[in-house]
Motif scaffolding. Sequence first.
Motif, short mmCIF file in Angstrom:
data_model
loop_
_atom_site.label_atom_id
_atom_site.label_comp_id
_atom_site.label_asym_id
_atom_site.label_seq_id
_atom_site.Cartn_x
_atom_site.Cartn_y
_atom_site.Cartn_z
N VAL A 630 75.97 46.20 8.71
CA VAL A 630 74.88 46.26 9.68
C VAL A 630 74.88 47.64 10.32
CG1 VAL A 630 75.00 43.78 10.12
CG2 VAL A 630 76.36 45.34 11.52
N PRO A 631 73.75 48.11 10.80
CA PRO A 631 73.70 49.47 11.35
C PRO A 631 74.59 49.62 12.57
CG PRO A 631 71.49 48.56 11.02
CD PRO A 631 72.45 47.42 10.86
N ASP A 656 73.00 54.08 9.43
CA ASP A 656 72.46 52.86 8.80
C ASP A 656 73.44 52.20 7.86
OD1 ASP A 656 72.50 54.47 6.56
OD2 ASP A 656 70.33 54.49 6.26
N ASN A 657 74.62 52.83 7.67
CA ASN A 657 75.67 52.25 6.82
C ASN A 657 75.15 51.91 5.43
OD1 ASN A 657 77.74 52.47 8.76
ND2 ASN A 657 77.04 50.62 9.77
N ASN A 658 74.36 52.85 4.89
CA ASN A 658 73.90 52.79 3.50
C ASN A 658 72.93 51.65 3.21
OD1 ASN A 658 75.48 55.06 2.65
ND2 ASN A 658 77.27 53.73 2.63
N SER A 659 72.39 51.05 4.23
CA SER A 659 71.34 50.05 4.04
C SER A 659 70.22 50.43 5.00
CB SER A 659 71.86 48.64 4.34
OG SER A 659 70.83 47.69 4.16
N PRO A 660 69.06 50.84 4.48
CA PRO A 660 68.03 51.43 5.35
C PRO A 660 67.65 50.49 6.50
CG PRO A 660 67.47 51.71 3.04
CD PRO A 660 68.66 50.81 3.06
N ILE A 661 67.45 51.12 7.64
CA ILE A 661 67.02 50.36 8.82
C ILE A 661 65.55 49.99 8.64
CG2 ILE A 661 66.61 50.50 11.31
CD1 ILE A 661 69.01 52.40 11.47
N THR A 662 65.26 48.70 8.76
CA THR A 662 63.90 48.20 8.55
C THR A 662 63.12 48.11 9.85
OG1 THR A 662 64.72 45.93 8.68
CG2 THR A 662 64.56 46.94 6.50
N GLU A 683 59.08 45.01 18.80
CA GLU A 683 59.74 45.50 17.60
C GLU A 683 58.93 46.66 17.04
OE1 GLU A 683 60.20 42.37 14.83
OE2 GLU A 683 61.49 41.13 16.11
N VAL A 684 59.62 47.65 16.48
CA VAL A 684 58.93 48.78 15.87
C VAL A 684 59.56 49.03 14.50
CG1 VAL A 684 58.35 49.83 18.08
CG2 VAL A 684 60.47 50.48 16.93
N SER A 685 58.85 49.79 13.70
CA SER A 685 59.29 50.11 12.34
C SER A 685 60.61 50.88 12.38
CB SER A 685 58.22 50.94 11.63
OG SER A 685 58.74 51.57 10.49
N GLY A 686 61.38 50.73 11.31
CA GLY A 686 62.63 51.46 11.22
C GLY A 686 62.45 52.96 11.09
N MET A 687 61.21 53.42 10.88
CA MET A 687 60.95 54.86 10.80
C MET A 687 60.72 55.47 12.17
SD MET A 687 61.20 55.23 7.58
CE MET A 687 60.62 56.92 7.40
N GLN A 688 60.52 54.64 13.20
CA GLN A 688 60.22 55.14 14.53
C GLN A 688 61.48 55.28 15.35
OE1 GLN A 688 56.25 52.41 14.94
NE2 GLN A 688 56.96 53.40 16.79
#
Length: 1198
Positions: A630-631, A656-662, A683-688
């Motif tokens: 988990v991140p 993110d520990n090698n698993s992209p944050i969604t 909630e917001v996108s993992g890109m924000q």
Amino acid sequence: MQLEIMPRKKRLPAGRAPLLLLLCQLVRALDVPLDLVQPPTITQQSPKDYIIDPRENIVIQCEAKGKPPPSFSWTRNGTHFDIEKDPLVTMKPGSGTLTINIMSEGKAETYEGVYQCTARNERGAAISNNIVVRPSRSPLWTKEKLEPITLRNGQSLILPCRPPLGLPPPIIFWMDNSFQRLPQSERVSQGLNGDLYFSNVLPEDTREDYICYARFNHTQTIQQKQPISVKVISVDELNDTIAANLNDSEFYSAKSNRERPPTFLTPEGNASHKEELRGNVLSLECIAEGLPTPIIYWIKEDGTLPINRTFYKNFKKTLQIIQVSEADSGNYQCIAKNPLGAIYHTISVTVKAAPYWIMAPQNLVLSPGEDGRLICRANGNPKPRISWLSNGVPIEIAPDDPSRNIDGDTIIFSNVQERSSAVYQCNASNEYGYLLANAFVNVLAEPPRILTSANTLYQVITDRPALLDCAFFGSPLPTVEWFKGAKGSALREDIYVLHENGTLEIPVAQKDSTGTYTCVARNKLGMAKNEVHLEIKDATRIIKQPEYAVVQRGGTVSFECKVKHDHTLIPTITWLKDSGELPNDGRFTVDKDHLVVADVWDNDGGTYTCVANTTLDNVSASAVLSVVDVPNPPFDLELTDQLDKSVQLSWTPGNDNNSPITKFIIEYEDAMHEAGLWHHQTEVSGMQTTAQLKLSPYVNYSFRVMAVNSLGRSLPSEASEQYLTKAAEPDTNPTAVEGLGSEPDNLVITWKPLNGFESNGPGLQYKVSWRQKDGDDEWTSVVVANVSKYIVSGTPTFVPYLIKVQALNDVGFAPEPAVVMGHSGEDLPMVAPGNVRVNVVNSTLAEVHWDPVPLKSIRGHLQGYRIYYWKAQSSSKRNRRHLEKKILTFQGSKTHGMLPGLEPFSHYTLNVRVVNGKGEGPASPDRVFTTPEGVPSAPSSLKIVNPTLDSLTLEWDPPSRPNGILTEYTLKYQPINSTHELGPLVDLKIPANKTRWTLKNLNFSTRYKFYFYAQTAAGSGSQITEEAVTNVDEGKMAGIPPPDVGAGKAMASRQVDIATQGWFIGLMCAVALLILILLIVCFIRRNKGGKYPVKEKEDAHADPEIQPMKEDDGTFGEYSDAEDHKPLKKGSRTPSDRTVKKEDSDDSLVDYGEGVNGQFNEDGSFIGQYSGKKEKEPAEGNESSEAPSPVNAMNSFV
């Protein structure tokens, strides 16, 4: 024939002459063995620009080789440097390297200058580059008084560094008194000249220790500038200062801090020029000021920026292009932009070039009478000038040589003699530098010699190139040819390649390439040869490679690596991580074929490589390990743009520990109303990494952020700073507003209160208003505390009211609330339903009608009508007792309803009452009705007792539910022979008052099947079946007790065992045993419920009297897998979807009314609705065998 070889290599076609090698002196330089006479060659020298440390001795290198060994001399600043006259200068023996001892005495500055070394022997003279010797310098900063700088918030600022000129130039950086580097950003950054630029200043820029440091790497010293003091003040502070010293006209307005478009701090103007040398790093810089802070962009006007050589530094304020070339010349444009505008600056770049080699001259070894040439070609910008020297002397004034002819950048030699030997220098120079190269011409007459060691063993992996060396020398240049095998056969195959240095290449070596090879070198002065040996080995292969792995933190992972190799080679297996050694950690375990990593950590992720090494080859295979989890929690939460009802939250994502944050989940805490309780915000996108949050008034907010990836949710971040929003009037009013009376003379107004979060401010209260709906009264209002109920007393009974509840607090009122309708309290209805009528539909169902009660008499919300009914007595006079009353409720305004599940042939009494929210009204007058007769249930039991040779006695109990007056019983029976075929059916009527009947004149030892049912005037009831067997031995049968109901089949089976009968005693034992086996087989078949195979016979010979016994289209004739087809079970029934067992209940009301007894729809109809099928017409004779039940009754009505 001899084959002349191309510059690198040439493949010889098959079928041609032996493989020969002729090395052309025009193409390659030849290394002369040191035991042969040769001119000097410079092998080592100091750099052209030689910066020395003035605290150490000066060493100027000059090394050379030659035969005879060369002597050395030096010039300094163009004149002879007499070493013997300076006691501090010594020359290394056998070398030209100078050591100047300045550590004991003397100064480095004394020996600054341009030095050049000459190495000379009888064959010529070689010279070094001009070596410029300069001592490094790290001067102190000049003393200066720096005044404190005071400026307004938002202004731009440049802090000058102006370091002292050093040699080489120093590295500049800014730190504070604690030697901590000052943070830099898009707003604050250091320029290429060392100055510190502020696009706009903020109050946090105030400090007294802005210090510029200059680090001189050559001397490992750091110089420090005097600290600079900067104070940033707001407009209010500035006006306070002015007010104490100046008049009102000097005040600054708040506009001095307003936003402004960008302007450039450096470079100045709209255009500038930059010149750079080829091969260097081109650095272009643009720094702008403005508010908000400008962003810098770069473009090339007449082309695109080179992708692999372009880098951005200093927050994109610096553009760097490495390995710059003439193609990078052109116009570069930097753009500074912020929301208020943009500004442009064009930098014209010109790339110049110091001379660089295209073809440097190479040494020539010629034999007397041969021809040759030296070529010297260079390029640059501007074009360099080529000049030649001979033995260090310009060729124009050098001794004349008739074999030499100069043609620009080429010297041509013809018919050389031993006196032609010399060292030539080529100098290519322009304004940006020079190149100097030495190349000798050595005239020798030498027979061939092979320099490669004899009997060298070469081991090569199969399918790889094999290179067999044959280094040689000779003058004239020898030719080389190769042979293989003891017979010395010349190599003519085209699979061989001969290189110009004599090397034989086998491009793809195979097992049959193994053997001994001989190389032979010849010239006109002689011949030389050498043997080498070649062995071919199997390649090392990885047959099981490690595979990509994904493991969660804390898990264990294993990589496998299996190797196959040549049996004569010993491999070593090595594991690498990211091209380096494995960590020295006990968690890593390596055995023969596996690498195991236990308790995996984050930093264990990477590329793991298995390397198999032998002395000849190595192979490797890699696999990537991704450690996932988990991140990590986000951090650095910051609140900006703080407004009354919104705020911007920004954060920095954790790993993110090698698993992209969604996505990111944002929660808030209200420390004022619900401290310690966190609520979901958004909630917001993992890109924000920012979110604009809507806020409510009068809430003390704290925020935290959690990151989510495919493995789950991170721990929460640290809470942000608290932010208290201002109080405001409520946004909403209470919900769930209702008005219901608890008593006939009151109105209870209730609502769902606002929570503390919704109050928007202190002093939350409610304004409760009401008035009669149908009256002209004004609104009556009262303000109550933060409660959820208010009672209005003294109201008329069940009167509609209009109600509204409005929230208010110390700031003001919420918006106008919605109006809802309620009623004052209800009272019991005053009137009973009238004109109650009962219509008996059949023996189990009655329909009731009534007239509705006037609404005014209901005095409340009409809930429905309720029917009370009960059975008074049986028409047979055998049960004179009252039963428990049953209730059916019909919702809504329905004025009729069905009473299902009645008992046939019974007296019932009922009444009807109206129901409202308060309760029931008075009962209507009782109405009495009687249900007609119905068909009876099956007889309670049927027993066959006293079997004799030709008779059977039947005993039974009457039906448990006669549902009328029994008129008679019907008994039908038929024999079953040994092949299980049914015989003719006999029909017998028995008076209703009988419970025992004896059948006589039956066949002995015969099985019979019996069908038995009762009848009323309404028809035939359900049947009960049984089977029994007559006997031949009455004495034996007399001792058998009467079978119970349901045990008939088992008893009959025991009676059928004919192996025990007396008339079988005289039979032979073998025959008796055979018959016993046959009987056991028959017994097993019957107990498994097998069919009697008589269906076809019954269909062909159907008895007309059997037909009435059918249930719809079913028949008694066929034995199937149903219960009555098991021939030896007493008390069995004939089950079907149209019959009911005697145990079934016929008076269940669960599916008809509501409350405790049943449920109806609002219109009073039965839920599930009655089936559209009408009751089947009774068949002639016995009619239906169905027992009365609610289901059957329901299927009888529309």
